[in-house]
Each structure stands twice: as structure tokens, then as C-alpha cells.
Motif scaffolding. Structure first.
Motif, mmCIF file in Angstrom:
data_model
loop_
_atom_site.group_PDB
_atom_site.id
_atom_site.type_symbol
_atom_site.label_atom_id
_atom_site.label_comp_id
_atom_site.label_asym_id
_atom_site.label_seq_id
_atom_site.Cartn_x
_atom_site.Cartn_y
_atom_site.Cartn_z
ATOM 1 N N ARG A 151 0.847 -1.202 0.000
ATOM 2 C CA ARG A 151 0.000 0.000 0.000
ATOM 3 C C ARG A 151 0.879 1.247 0.000
ATOM 4 O O ARG A 151 1.844 1.347 0.746
ATOM 5 C CB ARG A 151 -0.902 0.038 1.237
ATOM 6 C CG ARG A 151 -1.979 -1.000 1.263
ATOM 7 C CD ARG A 151 -3.053 -0.670 2.312
ATOM 8 N NE ARG A 151 -2.499 -0.362 3.619
ATOM 9 C CZ ARG A 151 -2.174 -1.258 4.543
ATOM 10 N NH1 ARG A 151 -2.312 -2.544 4.291
ATOM 11 N NH2 ARG A 151 -1.702 -0.882 5.712
ATOM 12 N N VAL A 152 0.504 2.198 -0.820
ATOM 13 C CA VAL A 152 1.257 3.447 -0.887
ATOM 14 C C VAL A 152 0.303 4.562 -1.292
ATOM 15 O O VAL A 152 -0.685 4.328 -2.000
ATOM 16 C CB VAL A 152 2.421 3.324 -1.893
ATOM 17 C CG1 VAL A 152 1.912 3.130 -3.312
ATOM 18 C CG2 VAL A 152 3.357 4.517 -1.820
ATOM 19 N N THR A 153 0.575 5.754 -0.811
ATOM 20 C CA THR A 153 -0.263 6.892 -1.165
ATOM 21 C C THR A 153 0.243 7.519 -2.456
ATOM 22 O O THR A 153 1.402 7.928 -2.547
ATOM 23 C CB THR A 153 -0.272 7.937 -0.042
ATOM 24 O OG1 THR A 153 -0.762 7.329 1.164
ATOM 25 C CG2 THR A 153 -1.168 9.114 -0.405
ATOM 26 N N VAL A 154 -0.624 7.575 -3.446
ATOM 27 C CA VAL A 154 -0.303 8.175 -4.738
ATOM 28 C C VAL A 154 -1.393 9.188 -5.056
ATOM 29 O O VAL A 154 -2.575 8.835 -5.111
ATOM 30 C CB VAL A 154 -0.221 7.111 -5.853
ATOM 31 C CG1 VAL A 154 0.102 7.765 -7.192
ATOM 32 C CG2 VAL A 154 0.816 6.056 -5.516
ATOM 33 N N ALA A 155 -0.996 10.445 -5.211
ATOM 34 C CA ALA A 155 -1.956 11.524 -5.478
ATOM 35 C C ALA A 155 -3.044 11.574 -4.404
ATOM 36 O O ALA A 155 -4.220 11.806 -4.701
ATOM 37 C CB ALA A 155 -2.572 11.373 -6.864
ATOM 38 N N GLY A 156 -2.650 11.302 -3.151
ATOM 39 C CA GLY A 156 -3.572 11.411 -2.032
ATOM 40 C C GLY A 156 -4.480 10.217 -1.834
ATOM 41 O O GLY A 156 -5.297 10.216 -0.907
ATOM 42 N N LYS A 157 -4.334 9.178 -2.669
ATOM 43 C CA LYS A 157 -5.182 7.995 -2.559
ATOM 44 C C LYS A 157 -4.335 6.759 -2.302
ATOM 45 O O LYS A 157 -3.192 6.671 -2.761
ATOM 46 C CB LYS A 157 -6.000 7.792 -3.839
ATOM 47 C CG LYS A 157 -6.985 8.923 -4.128
ATOM 48 C CD LYS A 157 -7.776 8.636 -5.396
ATOM 49 C CE LYS A 157 -8.776 9.751 -5.674
ATOM 50 N NZ LYS A 157 -9.560 9.494 -6.918
ATOM 51 N N THR A 158 -4.893 5.792 -1.579
ATOM 52 C CA THR A 158 -4.193 4.546 -1.323
ATOM 53 C C THR A 158 -4.226 3.671 -2.566
ATOM 54 O O THR A 158 -5.285 3.382 -3.114
ATOM 55 C CB THR A 158 -4.834 3.783 -0.146
ATOM 56 O OG1 THR A 158 -4.735 4.593 1.030
ATOM 57 C CG2 THR A 158 -4.118 2.460 0.091
ATOM 58 N N ARG A 159 -3.042 3.271 -3.003
ATOM 59 C CA ARG A 159 -2.925 2.396 -4.175
ATOM 60 C C ARG A 159 -2.129 1.155 -3.800
ATOM 61 O O ARG A 159 -1.362 1.163 -2.838
ATOM 62 C CB ARG A 159 -2.212 3.137 -5.326
ATOM 63 C CG ARG A 159 -2.816 4.488 -5.670
ATOM 64 C CD ARG A 159 -4.158 4.372 -6.352
ATOM 65 N NE ARG A 159 -4.047 3.803 -7.679
ATOM 66 C CZ ARG A 159 -3.756 4.507 -8.773
ATOM 67 N NH1 ARG A 159 -3.549 5.815 -8.683
ATOM 68 N NH2 ARG A 159 -3.683 3.918 -9.953
ATOM 69 N N PHE A 160 -2.302 0.085 -4.560
ATOM 70 C CA PHE A 160 -1.580 -1.159 -4.330
ATOM 71 C C PHE A 160 -0.595 -1.353 -5.480
ATOM 72 O O PHE A 160 -1.003 -1.550 -6.624
ATOM 73 C CB PHE A 160 -2.553 -2.331 -4.238
ATOM 74 C CG PHE A 160 -3.393 -2.314 -2.995
ATOM 75 C CD1 PHE A 160 -3.067 -3.102 -1.906
ATOM 76 C CD2 PHE A 160 -4.513 -1.491 -2.903
ATOM 77 C CE1 PHE A 160 -3.834 -3.090 -0.744
ATOM 78 C CE2 PHE A 160 -5.291 -1.469 -1.756
ATOM 79 C CZ PHE A 160 -4.951 -2.259 -0.665
ATOM 80 N N ALA A 161 0.691 -1.329 -5.145
ATOM 81 C CA ALA A 161 1.718 -1.368 -6.180
ATOM 82 C C ALA A 161 1.659 -2.626 -7.029
ATOM 83 O O ALA A 161 1.887 -2.580 -8.244
ATOM 84 C CB ALA A 161 3.109 -1.241 -5.543
ATOM 85 N N CYS A 162 1.320 -3.764 -6.425
ATOM 86 C CA CYS A 162 1.369 -5.022 -7.167
ATOM 87 C C CYS A 162 0.194 -5.197 -8.125
ATOM 88 O O CYS A 162 0.297 -5.927 -9.108
ATOM 89 C CB CYS A 162 1.456 -6.206 -6.217
ATOM 90 S SG CYS A 162 0.029 -6.383 -5.142
ATOM 91 N N VAL A 163 -0.920 -4.543 -7.860
ATOM 92 C CA VAL A 163 -2.108 -4.689 -8.701
ATOM 93 C C VAL A 163 -2.287 -3.489 -9.626
ATOM 94 O O VAL A 163 -2.532 -3.640 -10.831
ATOM 95 C CB VAL A 163 -3.372 -4.877 -7.832
ATOM 96 C CG1 VAL A 163 -4.614 -4.974 -8.708
ATOM 97 C CG2 VAL A 163 -3.245 -6.121 -6.960
ATOM 98 N N GLU A 164 -2.147 -2.300 -9.075
ATOM 99 C CA GLU A 164 -2.368 -1.077 -9.865
ATOM 100 C C GLU A 164 -1.084 -0.555 -10.474
ATOM 101 O O GLU A 164 -1.115 0.332 -11.328
ATOM 102 C CB GLU A 164 -3.001 -0.018 -8.970
ATOM 103 C CG GLU A 164 -4.346 -0.437 -8.392
ATOM 104 C CD GLU A 164 -4.878 0.581 -7.398
ATOM 105 O OE1 GLU A 164 -5.526 1.543 -7.843
ATOM 106 O OE2 GLU A 164 -4.638 0.401 -6.183
#
Length: 289
Positions: free
Chosen positions: A234-247
Motif C-alpha cells: 500500500r502506498v499513497t499516490v496523489a492522495g489515494k491509497t494504491r496497491f503497487a502489485c495490482v495497480e
């Protein structure tokens, strides 16, 4: 089983393996990754695809020995097999699928740090096949740790090597070479991509921002199970939580919260040290029996 067709030690701690996985090779794209399981009860290890050969049915992985699981991978030899190799996973690089005409006005600069140079290679190779101009900066602590030197030369317009100790090429960090190329030599780039240690990508993004360059980064080092279920990436990208392995693993570098990403990257250090100590203890017991 997935046979290791060839193995090469790129440095004392970094090995390159070509693995027979025809279905994976048939659909792999630049920017994607795979999951390796060395043995039946082994850990799932996510590794970025470093090359693929559809005709031979092979994929290439590059592994740096930094712990127990990566050590188990590097200990395998040519002719041996992985228990499982799964992929391709993740999203391809954003230029995949664009036509040569769509890419005709682009000029790329790639920055590879350490073992992150390996996943840079298939992206540069792909763009080179479409006639897109690409320059590459490769950074390492010292000359003996520079990998993919000759492979990269064969697919890029210009290769710039940087070493921390000045033993080869530019004496300094990759960010210094970025400044030199753009600010001092007037090089023009429309897109930049950085893959490597998190701290390197953080400062590469800061440098790109100063130089007015867009920057894509790969957060592959955050991944654990590779499916989004464990939540470790999980990481914050542009203020939203994203999943590096899927997104991902690739995102707009300007949008990534690198401080959070680096904190998350260090979450399992205690467990890693404990596993390494237990492994060394078991090896000693085995040697005395």
C-alpha cells in the motif's frame, strides 16, 4: 517445473537466470513482474521481469542476494527447477500498446539504480524496437557493481554510467548526471523513468521536477505476495491509497509519497533479521551433523 536454462553471476551477490516458462514468456510485457517459489514450501518472491524470449519460451530474472529467500534463489544452479513461476503480474509500462507513430515525438531518459537496472532493460529494448530515441543513466556504488552494461549499449542511443566512487564514468549520483545532461548539455527529453532504490527514485523525482521533466517510477521493491491481499505494498499516490502489485508497479513519480513508501519498506526488517539468524543457525547445525 520451471527449469533454469542459464545462470550468470553479474556480481558476487547478483545473479541473472533465464527460466523456461513458455506461457509466461508468450504474454509478458515491459514493466510487469512475476512470482518465484524456489521450493515446495518456499516463500513467494516477486521479481520484475528483466527480459523475455517468446521463441525460446524463456523469461529472465535478476536477483540480488539480500536475505534468506533471495539467497535460496541465487543458490540454485543451471538445470535445476523452481517449484513455481507465476505471471505476468501487474500493469505493463504506459507506452506498451502505443504505436510507433504515437511515440514518434518522444525521447526517453531512463535511470537505473543498482539491480534496478535490470528491469530498465526490457523497456529500453521495447522502445528501441520501435525506433524511439532512448538515453540511459546507470548508477552503482562502484564499477564492479554495474550490470547490463553491454546489453544496454545495444539498445539505447547513449549510455551514461555513474559510480559513487568514480571508478567508472561520471563520479557522483545519477541525479548529478541528470542535471549535467539537461541543464549543462541542453539535452531534451519528453519522458523520464526511474527504477531502483526508493531513496534514489525520491531524489530523481525531485531533480526531474526542477528540470521540468515528467517522471515515472517503479515501486516493485514494496511488493510481497504480489496479489494485493497482504497489503504490504500500500502506498499513497496523489492522495489515494494504491496497491503497487495490482495497480502498478509504475506510477507518476510526482504523486508518490516516498517518505511513507520508505517507512513501509522497512516494516519487515525485524522478521528478515530473525529469519536470517535462524537460517544461519540451521546451516551450522547441519554442518556439525
Amino acid at each position: 517445473m520451471f527449469e533454469i536454462v542459464s545462470k550468470e553471476m553479474l556480481s558476487p551477490a547478483i545473479c541473472r537466470m533465464e527460466v523456461y516458462a513458455p506461457r509466461l514468456a508468450a504474454s509478458a510485457q515491459p514493466g510487469q513482474f512475476l512470482i518465484v517459489i524456489p521450493e515446495e514450501h518456499g516463500e513467494r518472491i516477486p521479481l520484475t521481469i528483466s527480459d523475455y524470449d517468446r521463441e525460446k519460451g524463456t523469461v529472465t530474472i535478476v536477483t540480488q542476494r539480500i536475505g534468506v529467500s533471495t539467497g535460496e534463489i541465487c543458490a540454485l544452479e543451471e538445470g535445476q527447477c523452481f517449484c513455481d513461476v507465476t505471471g505476468p503480474l501487474g500493469q505493463p509500462s504506459d507506452f506498451v500498446g502505443m504505436s510507433a507513430e504515437e511515440l514518434s515525438g518522444e525521447r526517453y531518459l531512463f535511470i537505473g539504480g543498482g539491480v534496478g537496472t535490470a528491469p530498465v532493460y526490457p523497456q529500453v529494448k521495447y522502445l528501441h524496437s520501435l525506433g524511439v530515441p532512448v538515453d540511459v543513466i546507470v548508477g552503482a556504488k562502484t564499477s564492479s557493481l554495474v550490470i547490463y552494461r553491454e546489453q544496454m549499449k545495444s539498445v539505447c542511443d547513449n549510455l551514461y554510467i555513474c559510480t559513487d566512487d568514480g571508478s567508472e564514468g561520471f563520479h557522483g549520483m545519477v541525479t548529478g548526471m541528470m542535471e549535467k545532461l539537461v541543464a549543462s548539455e541542453g539535452k531534451k527529453y519528453t519522458r523520464t523513468v526511474a527504477i531502483g532504490p526508493m531513496i534514489m527514485m525520491k531524489f530523481a523525482v525531485q531533480t526531474a521536477r526542477r528540470l521540468g521533466l515528467p517522471m515515472t517510477v517503479s515501486l516493485n521493491t514494496l511488493m510481497v505476495d504480489g496479489t494485493g491481499m497482504c497489503g504490504a505494498c500500500r502506498v499513497t499516490v496523489a492522495g489515494k491509497t494504491r496497491f503497487a502489485c495490482v495497480e502498478g508497479p509504475e506510477f507518476n513519480g510526482y504523486d508518490v509519497d516516498f517518505d511513507e513508501a520508505m517507512r513501509r519498506q522497512g516494516m519487515y526488517r525485524t522478521q528478515e533479521h530473525e529469519a536470517e539468524a535462524e537460517y544461519e543457525h540451521e546451516c551450522k547445525i547441519g554442518r556439525t551433523r
